[in-house]
Design a protein around this motif. Structure first.
Motif, PDB file in Angstrom:
ATOM      1  N   ARG A  83      -2.596  15.863  -8.111  1.00  0.00           N
ATOM      2  CA  ARG A  83      -3.129  16.044  -6.679  1.00  0.00           C
ATOM      3  C   ARG A  83      -2.867  15.133  -5.867  1.00  0.00           C
ATOM      4  O   ARG A  83      -2.882  13.877  -6.157  1.00  0.00           O
ATOM      5  CB  ARG A  83      -4.721  16.013  -6.752  1.00  0.00           C
ATOM      6  N   HIS A  84      -2.141  15.053  -4.794  1.00  0.00           N
ATOM      7  CA  HIS A  84      -1.485  14.253  -3.800  1.00  0.00           C
ATOM      8  C   HIS A  84      -1.896  14.429  -2.306  1.00  0.00           C
ATOM      9  O   HIS A  84      -0.937  14.518  -1.495  1.00  0.00           O
ATOM     10  CB  HIS A  84       0.027  13.984  -3.983  1.00  0.00           C
ATOM     11  N   SER A  85      -3.212  14.787  -2.078  1.00  0.00           N
ATOM     12  CA  SER A  85      -3.736  14.991  -0.745  1.00  0.00           C
ATOM     13  C   SER A  85      -3.820  13.671  -0.218  1.00  0.00           C
ATOM     14  O   SER A  85      -3.610  12.572  -0.666  1.00  0.00           O
ATOM     15  CB  SER A  85      -5.103  15.193  -0.831  1.00  0.00           C
ATOM     16  N   ILE A  86      -3.981  13.464   1.198  1.00  0.00           N
ATOM     17  CA  ILE A  86      -3.819  12.286   1.751  1.00  0.00           C
ATOM     18  C   ILE A  86      -5.033  11.369   1.222  1.00  0.00           C
ATOM     19  O   ILE A  86      -4.769  10.404   1.290  1.00  0.00           O
ATOM     20  CB  ILE A  86      -4.011  12.407   3.474  1.00  0.00           C
ATOM     21  N   ALA A  87      -6.056  12.092   1.019  1.00  0.00           N
ATOM     22  CA  ALA A  87      -7.270  11.229   0.183  1.00  0.00           C
ATOM     23  C   ALA A  87      -6.890  10.651  -0.670  1.00  0.00           C
ATOM     24  O   ALA A  87      -7.221   9.350  -1.230  1.00  0.00           O
ATOM     25  CB  ALA A  87      -8.634  12.114   0.216  1.00  0.00           C
ATOM     26  N   ASP A  88      -6.345  11.401  -1.677  1.00  0.00           N
ATOM     27  CA  ASP A  88      -5.802  10.893  -3.261  1.00  0.00           C
ATOM     28  C   ASP A  88      -4.698   9.557  -3.083  1.00  0.00           C
ATOM     29  O   ASP A  88      -4.868   8.704  -3.518  1.00  0.00           O
ATOM     30  CB  ASP A  88      -5.084  11.942  -4.023  1.00  0.00           C
TER      31      ASP A  88
ATOM     32  N   ALA B 289      -6.357   6.538  -1.567  1.00  0.00           N
ATOM     33  CA  ALA B 289      -7.006   5.778  -2.740  1.00  0.00           C
ATOM     34  C   ALA B 289      -6.028   4.890  -3.387  1.00  0.00           C
ATOM     35  O   ALA B 289      -6.299   3.941  -4.004  1.00  0.00           O
ATOM     36  CB  ALA B 289      -7.661   6.720  -3.665  1.00  0.00           C
ATOM     37  N   HIS B 290      -4.984   5.511  -3.875  1.00  0.00           N
ATOM     38  CA  HIS B 290      -3.911   4.617  -4.359  1.00  0.00           C
ATOM     39  C   HIS B 290      -3.470   3.378  -3.702  1.00  0.00           C
ATOM     40  O   HIS B 290      -3.168   2.154  -3.983  1.00  0.00           O
ATOM     41  CB  HIS B 290      -2.758   5.503  -4.902  1.00  0.00           C
ATOM     42  N   ALA B 291      -3.425   3.735  -2.316  1.00  0.00           N
ATOM     43  CA  ALA B 291      -2.897   2.746  -1.457  1.00  0.00           C
ATOM     44  C   ALA B 291      -3.976   1.780  -0.968  1.00  0.00           C
ATOM     45  O   ALA B 291      -3.651   0.604  -0.521  1.00  0.00           O
ATOM     46  CB  ALA B 291      -2.461   3.191  -0.077  1.00  0.00           C
ATOM     47  N   GLY B 292      -5.498   1.976  -1.228  1.00  0.00           N
ATOM     48  CA  GLY B 292      -6.347   1.253  -0.839  1.00  0.00           C
ATOM     49  C   GLY B 292      -6.437   1.038   0.642  1.00  0.00           C
ATOM     50  O   GLY B 292      -6.837   0.325   1.147  1.00  0.00           O
TER      51      GLY B 292
ATOM     52  N   PRO C 269       0.904  -1.144  -0.112  1.00  0.00           N
ATOM     53  CA  PRO C 269      -0.012  -0.065   0.006  1.00  0.00           C
ATOM     54  C   PRO C 269       0.591   1.183  -0.125  1.00  0.00           C
ATOM     55  O   PRO C 269       0.586   2.300  -0.810  1.00  0.00           O
ATOM     56  CB  PRO C 269      -0.883  -0.189   1.330  1.00  0.00           C
ATOM     57  N   VAL C 270       1.772   1.485   0.780  1.00  0.00           N
ATOM     58  CA  VAL C 270       2.511   2.402   0.822  1.00  0.00           C
ATOM     59  C   VAL C 270       3.752   2.545  -0.374  1.00  0.00           C
ATOM     60  O   VAL C 270       4.090   3.747  -1.011  1.00  0.00           O
ATOM     61  CB  VAL C 270       3.562   2.623   2.144  1.00  0.00           C
ATOM     62  N   ARG C 271       3.833   1.589  -1.058  1.00  0.00           N
ATOM     63  CA  ARG C 271       4.669   1.455  -2.050  1.00  0.00           C
ATOM     64  C   ARG C 271       3.885   1.816  -3.386  1.00  0.00           C
ATOM     65  O   ARG C 271       4.291   2.624  -3.945  1.00  0.00           O
ATOM     66  CB  ARG C 271       5.185  -0.050  -2.449  1.00  0.00           C
ATOM     67  N   ALA C 272       2.552   1.757  -3.451  1.00  0.00           N
ATOM     68  CA  ALA C 272       1.778   2.269  -4.417  1.00  0.00           C
ATOM     69  C   ALA C 272       1.718   3.771  -4.333  1.00  0.00           C
ATOM     70  O   ALA C 272       1.457   4.339  -5.296  1.00  0.00           O
ATOM     71  CB  ALA C 272       0.188   1.722  -4.268  1.00  0.00           C
ATOM     72  N   ALA C 273       1.471   4.142  -3.064  1.00  0.00           N
ATOM     73  CA  ALA C 273       1.535   5.685  -2.691  1.00  0.00           C
ATOM     74  C   ALA C 273       2.694   6.295  -3.416  1.00  0.00           C
ATOM     75  O   ALA C 273       2.537   7.665  -3.929  1.00  0.00           O
ATOM     76  CB  ALA C 273       1.112   5.910  -1.198  1.00  0.00           C
ATOM     77  N   VAL C 274       3.780   5.928  -2.902  1.00  0.00           N
ATOM     78  CA  VAL C 274       5.253   6.499  -3.219  1.00  0.00           C
ATOM     79  C   VAL C 274       5.198   6.614  -4.721  1.00  0.00           C
ATOM     80  O   VAL C 274       5.435   7.561  -5.245  1.00  0.00           O
ATOM     81  CB  VAL C 274       6.136   5.931  -2.624  1.00  0.00           C
ATOM     82  N   ALA C 275       4.814   5.460  -5.437  1.00  0.00           N
ATOM     83  CA  ALA C 275       5.066   5.182  -6.940  1.00  0.00           C
ATOM     84  C   ALA C 275       4.145   6.231  -7.481  1.00  0.00           C
ATOM     85  O   ALA C 275       4.590   6.822  -8.527  1.00  0.00           O
ATOM     86  CB  ALA C 275       4.560   3.888  -7.212  1.00  0.00           C
ATOM     87  N   ALA C 276       3.071   6.616  -7.015  1.00  0.00           N
ATOM     88  CA  ALA C 276       2.065   7.598  -7.421  1.00  0.00           C
ATOM     89  C   ALA C 276       2.627   9.078  -7.593  1.00  0.00           C
ATOM     90  O   ALA C 276       2.538   9.678  -8.493  1.00  0.00           O
ATOM     91  CB  ALA C 276       0.664   7.602  -7.099  1.00  0.00           C
ATOM     92  N   VAL C 277       3.113   9.215  -6.467  1.00  0.00           N
ATOM     93  CA  VAL C 277       3.918  10.614  -6.107  1.00  0.00           C
ATOM     94  C   VAL C 277       5.245  10.669  -7.369  1.00  0.00           C
ATOM     95  O   VAL C 277       5.167  11.908  -7.973  1.00  0.00           O
ATOM     96  CB  VAL C 277       4.502  10.782  -4.870  1.00  0.00           C
TER      97      VAL C 277
END
Length: 322
Positions: A230-235, A238-241, A215-223
Motif C-alpha cells: 500500500r502506497h497511498s499518500i497517507a502510507d 507515515a514513512h516520511a514523517g 523524508p522524501v528519500r524515505a518515501a521513495v525507498a519504501a516504494v
C-alpha cells in the motif's frame, strides 16, 4: 556444421567494452558447444587504441579481409566513431560485409557506422541515450528509440552502450542456440541473463530526479522496497514523517512528479520484469505488484506502454524467459 564467423569492427577511439563484452559472450558460447569463431577487423591491422587507452590487437585490416562469408557483423561504438565514419574504406567494407551477412549488429554509437553504410533507412534502432539527439538530427530517415537497451528490426540488431552489448550478444546466442546455452554462458560470466531488450536504458530510479531530503528519500525507498505494498499518500507520509499534504508538495517538488505517478511507474517496471522473466499468471502479477486486478494492469499498460500485458510477454518472452 560450418562455423559461424562473428566479425567485430573497431577503430581508434572505440569503447573497449563494446568489443570485449560481446566477444566474451560468443567465446564462452563457443566453449559450450556453440559453432562460433571470432575475428576483429579495423582500418589497419595491429594495435588499435581504445577510448580508455587500452590497446587492442586487430587481426585484420579492412583492405585485406574479404567482406564475404560473415555470419554476424558487430560494430563497436565509442568516442572515435565520428572520425571513423568519415573513413570511406571502413564504411565501404561494412556495407559490403553487411550485404551478405545473416545479421548485423551495433553496440552503442556503432549505429552511426551502420547509418553511414546505408543500412538503417526505415529501421527502428537504439543507441546510447547521450547520442539520441545527434542520431535523430543527422538521420531523420531512421526511427530512433533510445528507451530500450536493445532492438531487433529484422536482421539488424542495435543496442545501447557498454554493458548493453553483452545483453545483445546473449540474445544473439539464444537466437542461435537456445536458452540453455545462453543461460550457461551468462552463468559463467556471472551475468543477469534475462534482461529483455524492452528494458529501459534507465530504471525508474535512475531516470527520475533524486530526492534531496531524508523524508522524501524515505518515501521513495519504501516504494522500491515493495512496489506492491500500500502506497497511498497517507502510507508514504507515515514513512516520511510528514503530513500527507506536506509530503505531496515536497515529493512533487523534489521528484518532478506526484507520489501516485511515481508509484505507478515503479509498479509498471516491476510488472514488466515479471512478465518477461517468468510464467506467473497475469492476474497474480497484477495483484503482487499493486494493481489489484488484471484489468487494472491491462489499462495501465495500454496507457503507459501501448500494449496489453499478454502482448508484452509474447513479444519479449523469447529473450526474457528462464
Amino acid at each position: 556444421m560450418s562455423q559461424r564467423r562473428i566479425v567485430f569492427v573497431i577503430f581508434d577511439g572505440f569503447q573497449p567494452l563494446d568489443l570485449v563484452g560481446p566477444h566474451e559472450v560468443f567465446q564462452y558460447a563457443a566453449g559450450l558447444g556453440g559453432d562460433y569463431t571470432c575475428e576483429v577487423v579495423a582500418p589497419r591491422a595491429g594495435g588499435v587504441r581504445s577510448s580508455s587507452g587500452l590497446l587492442v590487437h586487430a587481426g585484420h585490416a579492412v583492405a585485406d579481409l574479404d567482406p564475404g562469408g560473415v555470419d554476424t557483423l558487430v560494430v563497436a561504438g565509442g568516442q572515435g566513431v565520428d572520425h571513423a565514419r568519415e573513413d570511406t574504406a571502413l564504411v565501404g567494407w561494412i556495407a559490403g560485409a553487411a550485404a551478405g551477412a545473416r545479421r548485423v549488429a551495433s553496440v552503442c554509437s556503432g549505429v552511426f557506422l551502420l547509418a553511414a553504410a546505408g543500412l538503417l533507412k526505415g529501421r527502428r534502432v537504439t543507441t546510447h541515450w547521450s547520442r539520441e539527439g545527434q542520431l535523430t538530427r543527422e538521420h531523420p530517415e531512421i526511427g530512433t528509440d533510445c528507451a530500450p537497451i536493445f532492438i531487433r528490426d529484422g536482421r539488424i540488431w542495435t543496442s545501447a552502450g557498454v554493458t548493453a552489448g553483452m545483453d545483445l550478444a546473449l540474445a544473439l546466442v539464444e537466437d542461435d542456440l537456445g536458452r540453455d546455452v545462453a543461460h550457461a554462458a551468462a552463468r559463467e560470466l556471472v551475468l543477469f541473463l534475462r534482461r529483455p531488450g524492452s528494458q529501459a536504458q534507465f530504471s525508474v530510479a535512475m531516470a527520475a530526479r533524486q530526492p534531496a531530503t531524508d523524508p522524501v528519500r524515505a518515501a521513495v525507498a519504501a516504494v522500491h522496497a515493495d512496489p506492491g505494498a500500500r502506497h497511498s499518500i497517507a502510507d508514504l507520509a507515515a514513512h516520511a514523517g510528514l503530513s500527507p499534504r506536506h509530503l505531496q508538495r515536497r515529493f512533487t517538488g523534489e521528484m518532478g512528479v506526484p507520489p501516485a505517478t511515481y508509484v505507478e511507474r515503479v509498479r509498471v517496471e516491476a510488472a514488466q520484469r515479471s512478465l518477461a522473466e517468468g510464467d506467473e499468471p497475469v492476474e497474480a502479477i497484477a495483484r503482487r505488484h499493486g494493481f489489484a486486478t488484471a484489468e487494472t494492469l491491462r489499462r495501465t499498460f495500454h496507457r503507459r506502454l501501448g500494449v496489453a500485458p499478454s502482448d508484452y510477454r509474447a513479444r519479449f518472452r523469447s529473450t526474457a524467459s528462464p
